[in-house]
Design a protein around this motif. Structure first.
Motif, PDB file in Angstrom:
ATOM      1  N   GLU A 103      16.258 -58.137 -37.445  1.00 30.21           N
ATOM      2  CA  GLU A 103      16.335 -59.493 -37.977  1.00 30.21           C
ATOM      3  C   GLU A 103      16.303 -59.438 -39.498  1.00 30.21           C
ATOM      4  N   VAL A 105      15.866 -62.112 -42.984  1.00 24.81           N
ATOM      5  CA  VAL A 105      15.646 -63.410 -43.609  1.00 24.81           C
ATOM      6  C   VAL A 105      16.277 -63.353 -44.996  1.00 24.81           C
ATOM      7  N   TYR A 106      17.343 -64.142 -45.168  1.00 22.33           N
ATOM      8  CA  TYR A 106      18.086 -64.121 -46.427  1.00 22.33           C
ATOM      9  C   TYR A 106      17.384 -64.961 -47.479  1.00 22.33           C
ATOM     10  N   LEU A 109      17.323 -68.585 -47.063  1.00 24.06           N
ATOM     11  CA  LEU A 109      16.530 -68.962 -45.891  1.00 24.06           C
ATOM     12  C   LEU A 109      17.354 -69.463 -44.708  1.00 24.06           C
ATOM     13  N   GLN A 169       9.467 -70.877 -46.477  1.00 28.17           N
ATOM     14  CA  GLN A 169       9.585 -69.429 -46.356  1.00 28.17           C
ATOM     15  C   GLN A 169       8.907 -68.953 -45.080  1.00 28.17           C
ATOM     16  N   ALA A 172      11.091 -69.640 -42.071  1.00 30.22           N
ATOM     17  CA  ALA A 172      12.210 -68.697 -41.982  1.00 30.22           C
ATOM     18  C   ALA A 172      11.744 -67.342 -41.463  1.00 30.22           C
ATOM     19  N   ILE A 173      10.595 -66.858 -41.947  1.00 26.92           N
ATOM     20  CA  ILE A 173      10.079 -65.578 -41.477  1.00 26.92           C
ATOM     21  C   ILE A 173       9.653 -65.681 -40.021  1.00 26.92           C
ATOM     22  N   ARG A 175      10.769 -67.631 -37.724  1.00 25.47           N
ATOM     23  CA  ARG A 175      11.943 -67.712 -36.842  1.00 25.47           C
ATOM     24  C   ARG A 175      12.441 -66.320 -36.471  1.00 25.47           C
ATOM     25  N   SER A 176      12.383 -65.393 -37.414  1.00 22.32           N
ATOM     26  CA  SER A 176      12.824 -64.022 -37.146  1.00 22.32           C
ATOM     27  C   SER A 176      11.738 -63.189 -36.494  1.00 22.32           C
ATOM     28  N   LEU A 186      13.398 -58.663 -45.323  1.00 21.34           N
ATOM     29  CA  LEU A 186      13.069 -59.859 -46.095  1.00 21.34           C
ATOM     30  C   LEU A 186      13.686 -59.745 -47.483  1.00 21.34           C
ATOM     31  N   PRO A 189      11.441 -62.722 -50.544  1.00 23.95           N
ATOM     32  CA  PRO A 189      10.686 -63.780 -49.871  1.00 23.95           C
ATOM     33  C   PRO A 189       9.682 -64.502 -50.760  1.00 23.95           C
TER      34      PRO A 189
END
Length: 265
Positions: A103, A105-106, A109, A169, A172-173, A175-176, A186, A189
């Protein structure tokens, strides 16, 4: 977000990450990627180990974003191999990478501001009851996800646009991280976060490490590397020029490597 006391990161050598008898979570060899006449990656090798955080640093155009996008399936390498838990993999896109536990996280986000926290956590993995979204089920699941990760967001029905930068943030983290990844990448982040929010994100990274996740942290906040990372890999002009255990390097050493001085592995 819930704050947690930071513990200093152990060095990779002390934690035994480089033990040849163990299998890396991910092993990458000879990754090359070209865009037209530009050689973005020139044969990058890297091992990622369960329960460690690897800091990946480099100046602009060093190749770190291209490299991590290859790991996450956004780009397909021209040459090279990737193994996950000792098994060769070759995926054709991010969905296949996620199926194999990778996974990312861009930095932007990729959150949907008009959807609530629960909806964002399940984005692309929505729960359904017949032809309809199971919103109560997703809200229950969202509360469980956040509780497991020790993230405090009081209302999972709130629109993401209403959250603070640190809470966004964290969503988003989460979710992954909530779907049991093997590797979590990451990208910046902690950029643009307040001090307390940075502390909370770093604490979350330490909790993910404790769960056995291999975390890759891309950041320009070099001081954060020494808070959560076990190793640091430095990229320069499409190559990995150095790799250091956190206990065997310093901020000054890393800066020299980033700007092109002292390239010795």
């Amino acid at each position: 977000m819930m704050m947690a006391k930071q513990a200093p990161a152990a060095s990779a050598s002390a934690a035994g990450f480089a033990d040849p008898a163990r299998t890396p979570r991910m092993r990458v060899r000879g990754i090359r990627k070209t865009f037209g006449a530009i050689q973005a990656l020139r044969g990058v090798d890297l091992d990622l180990w369960p329960g460690e955080c690897l800091g990946l640093v480099g100046d602009n155009a060093a190749g770190k974003s291209t490299f991590t996008k290859v790991l996450a399936g956004t780009y397909i390498a021209d040459e090279g191999t990737i193994e996950i838990d000792g098994k060769p993999v070759r995926y054709s896109g991010p969905a296949e990478a996620r199926e194999r536990g990778v996974e990312m996280v861009y930095q932007d986000l990729s959150l949907c501001d008009t959807i609530d926290v629960a909806g964002n956590l399940y984005l692309g993995r929505e729960m359904r009851r017949g032809p309809f979204l199971d919103k109560p089920g997703m809200q229950r699941g969202a509360r469980d996800m956040l509780k497991r990760l020790e993230i405090r967001i009081p209302n999972v029905g709130a629109k993401v646009a209403q959250l603070s930068g640190g809470q966004r943030q964290a969503v988003a983290i989460a979710r992954s991280a909530a779907f049991n990844p093997h590797v979590l990448i990451l990208d910046e982040p902690t950029s643009a976060l307040a001090v307390a929010e940075v502390e909370a994100v770093l604490a979350l990274i330490n909790r993910l490490k404790a769960k056995g996740v291999a975390v890759v942290l891309i950041t320009h906040r070099l001081q954060d590397l020494f808070r959560v990372c076990d190793r640091i890999a430095v990229m320069y002009e499409g190559t990995k020029v150095a790799e250091r255990s956190i206990g065997d390097t310093s901020l000054e050493d890393i800066v020299r490597l980033i700007v092109g001085e002292g390239h010795r592995a």
